[in-house]
Design a protein around this motif. Structure first.
Motif, mmCIF file in Angstrom:
data_model
loop_
_atom_site.group_PDB
_atom_site.id
_atom_site.type_symbol
_atom_site.label_atom_id
_atom_site.label_comp_id
_atom_site.label_asym_id
_atom_site.label_seq_id
_atom_site.Cartn_x
_atom_site.Cartn_y
_atom_site.Cartn_z
ATOM 1 N N ASP A 91 17.513 8.240 -16.083
ATOM 2 C CA ASP A 91 17.133 7.162 -15.182
ATOM 3 C C ASP A 91 17.688 7.411 -13.774
ATOM 4 N N HIS A 92 16.860 7.186 -12.793
ATOM 5 C CA HIS A 92 17.280 7.361 -11.395
ATOM 6 C C HIS A 92 17.108 6.074 -10.603
ATOM 7 N N SER A 93 17.259 4.948 -11.256
ATOM 8 C CA SER A 93 17.058 3.647 -10.608
ATOM 9 C C SER A 93 18.107 3.376 -9.545
ATOM 10 N N GLY A 94 17.616 2.903 -8.424
ATOM 11 C CA GLY A 94 18.421 2.259 -7.415
ATOM 12 C C GLY A 94 19.483 3.007 -6.658
ATOM 13 N N ILE A 95 20.157 3.932 -7.241
ATOM 14 C CA ILE A 95 21.319 4.487 -6.560
ATOM 15 C C ILE A 95 20.883 5.628 -5.651
ATOM 16 N N THR A 96 21.087 5.425 -4.347
ATOM 17 C CA THR A 96 20.812 6.472 -3.378
ATOM 18 C C THR A 96 22.122 6.804 -2.669
ATOM 19 N N GLU A 97 22.480 6.010 -1.721
ATOM 20 C CA GLU A 97 23.755 6.160 -1.035
ATOM 21 C C GLU A 97 24.741 5.170 -1.664
ATOM 22 N N PRO A 98 25.927 5.637 -2.020
ATOM 23 C CA PRO A 98 26.898 4.695 -2.607
ATOM 24 C C PRO A 98 27.332 3.648 -1.578
ATOM 25 N N VAL A 99 27.266 2.393 -1.970
ATOM 26 C CA VAL A 99 27.673 1.315 -1.069
ATOM 27 C C VAL A 99 28.838 0.504 -1.626
ATOM 28 N N LEU A 100 29.160 0.692 -2.889
ATOM 29 C CA LEU A 100 30.261 -0.067 -3.480
ATOM 30 C C LEU A 100 31.575 0.665 -3.258
ATOM 31 N N SER A 101 32.615 -0.120 -3.099
ATOM 32 C CA SER A 101 33.951 0.456 -2.932
ATOM 33 C C SER A 101 34.553 0.774 -4.303
ATOM 34 N N MET A 102 35.642 1.508 -4.289
ATOM 35 C CA MET A 102 36.351 1.801 -5.537
ATOM 36 C C MET A 102 36.845 0.500 -6.175
ATOM 37 N N GLU A 103 37.250 -0.465 -5.363
ATOM 38 C CA GLU A 103 37.698 -1.754 -5.893
ATOM 39 C C GLU A 103 36.556 -2.471 -6.606
ATOM 40 N N ASP A 104 35.352 -2.381 -6.035
ATOM 41 C CA ASP A 104 34.182 -2.981 -6.690
ATOM 42 C C ASP A 104 33.953 -2.324 -8.050
ATOM 43 N N LYS A 105 34.018 -1.012 -8.080
ATOM 44 C CA LYS A 105 33.780 -0.279 -9.329
ATOM 45 C C LYS A 105 34.848 -0.594 -10.367
ATOM 46 N N LYS A 106 36.093 -0.749 -9.927
ATOM 47 C CA LYS A 106 37.166 -1.132 -10.855
ATOM 48 C C LYS A 106 36.932 -2.543 -11.393
ATOM 49 N N LEU A 107 36.489 -3.440 -10.523
ATOM 50 C CA LEU A 107 36.189 -4.813 -10.946
ATOM 51 C C LEU A 107 35.061 -4.812 -11.976
ATOM 52 N N ILE A 108 34.006 -4.059 -11.704
ATOM 53 C CA ILE A 108 32.882 -3.983 -12.636
ATOM 54 C C ILE A 108 33.337 -3.383 -13.963
ATOM 55 N N ASP A 109 34.184 -2.365 -13.911
ATOM 56 C CA ASP A 109 34.713 -1.764 -15.133
ATOM 57 C C ASP A 109 35.492 -2.799 -15.946
ATOM 58 N N SER A 110 36.322 -3.577 -15.282
ATOM 59 C CA SER A 110 37.093 -4.627 -15.968
ATOM 60 C C SER A 110 36.172 -5.685 -16.569
ATOM 61 N N LEU A 111 35.173 -6.103 -15.801
ATOM 62 C CA LEU A 111 34.227 -7.117 -16.296
ATOM 63 C C LEU A 111 33.478 -6.615 -17.523
ATOM 64 N N THR A 112 33.027 -5.377 -17.484
ATOM 65 C CA THR A 112 32.255 -4.851 -18.614
ATOM 66 C C THR A 112 33.135 -4.623 -19.836
ATOM 67 N N THR A 113 34.391 -4.285 -19.615
ATOM 68 C CA THR A 113 35.322 -4.150 -20.742
ATOM 69 C C THR A 113 35.527 -5.509 -21.400
ATOM 70 N N LEU A 114 35.720 -6.537 -20.588
ATOM 71 C CA LEU A 114 35.877 -7.901 -21.109
ATOM 72 C C LEU A 114 34.608 -8.357 -21.821
ATOM 73 N N ASP A 115 33.453 -8.126 -21.204
ATOM 74 C CA ASP A 115 32.195 -8.542 -21.822
ATOM 75 C C ASP A 115 31.947 -7.810 -23.141
ATOM 76 N N ASN A 116 32.298 -6.547 -23.207
ATOM 77 C CA ASN A 116 32.143 -5.809 -24.460
ATOM 78 C C ASN A 116 33.066 -6.384 -25.534
ATOM 79 N N SER A 117 34.266 -6.793 -25.151
ATOM 80 C CA SER A 117 35.178 -7.441 -26.103
ATOM 81 C C SER A 117 34.595 -8.753 -26.607
#
Length: 146
Positions: free
Chosen positions: A69-95
């Motif tokens: 899949d090549h959806s949406g991602i062209t130039e990265p616009v999210l910060s490392m903090e955003d990616k860490k937040l998303i990682d934490s959210l998805t870990t919690l949601d998976n739990s």
């Protein structure tokens, strides 16, 4: 008579200047909106991809689908903090998905037991809170830019 012509010319120039300023502000405003929309879409897309990956236990099949899949991602616009937040959210949601799955055993029809990843992800993406969070993060990013 000449004074009236000068006044009229100045009035016309002022109106043209005002129109140009409004157009420039509208262009900047639409550009800001476009950038915010891209940011929010990428935030949600990364959330979706990461939760899909985690909720299916990083299976090879899901990895393969995501790699194709090549959806949406062209130039990265999210910060490392955003990616860490998303990682934490998805870990919690998976739990949450795992706990819900365990809780459903013996309480629902056999076919309804187990994780319900796709429904959960769809509900999260359409629920609005993820959009709100992404927009809040975008506003914080805007404030921190020079």
């Amino acid at each position: 008579m000449m004074k009236k012509v000068i006044v009229n010319c100045l009035a016309i120039l002022a109106l043209v200047g005002l129109q140009t300023q409004c157009t420039t502000e509208n262009d900047a405003s639409s550009e800001d909106k476009m950038y915010k929309d891209i940011y929010v879409d990428e935030f949600k897309l990364i959330y979706f991809r990461l939760l899909l990956r985690k909720s299916y236990n990083i299976s090879e099949a899901v990895q393969e689908i995501l790699a194709l899949d090549h959806s949406g991602i062209t130039e990265p616009v999210l910060s490392m903090e955003d990616k860490k937040l998303i990682d934490s959210l998805t870990t919690l949601d998976n739990s949450i998905l795992k706990a819900d799955s365990a809780h459903r055993i013996g309480r629902v029809a056999e076919g309804a037991e187990g994780k319900q990843q796709l429904g959960y992800i769809l509900e999260t993406l359409s629920g609005g809170w993820l959009d709100s969070l992404a927009k809040k993060r975008f506003r914080e990013l805007e404030v921190s830019l020079p």
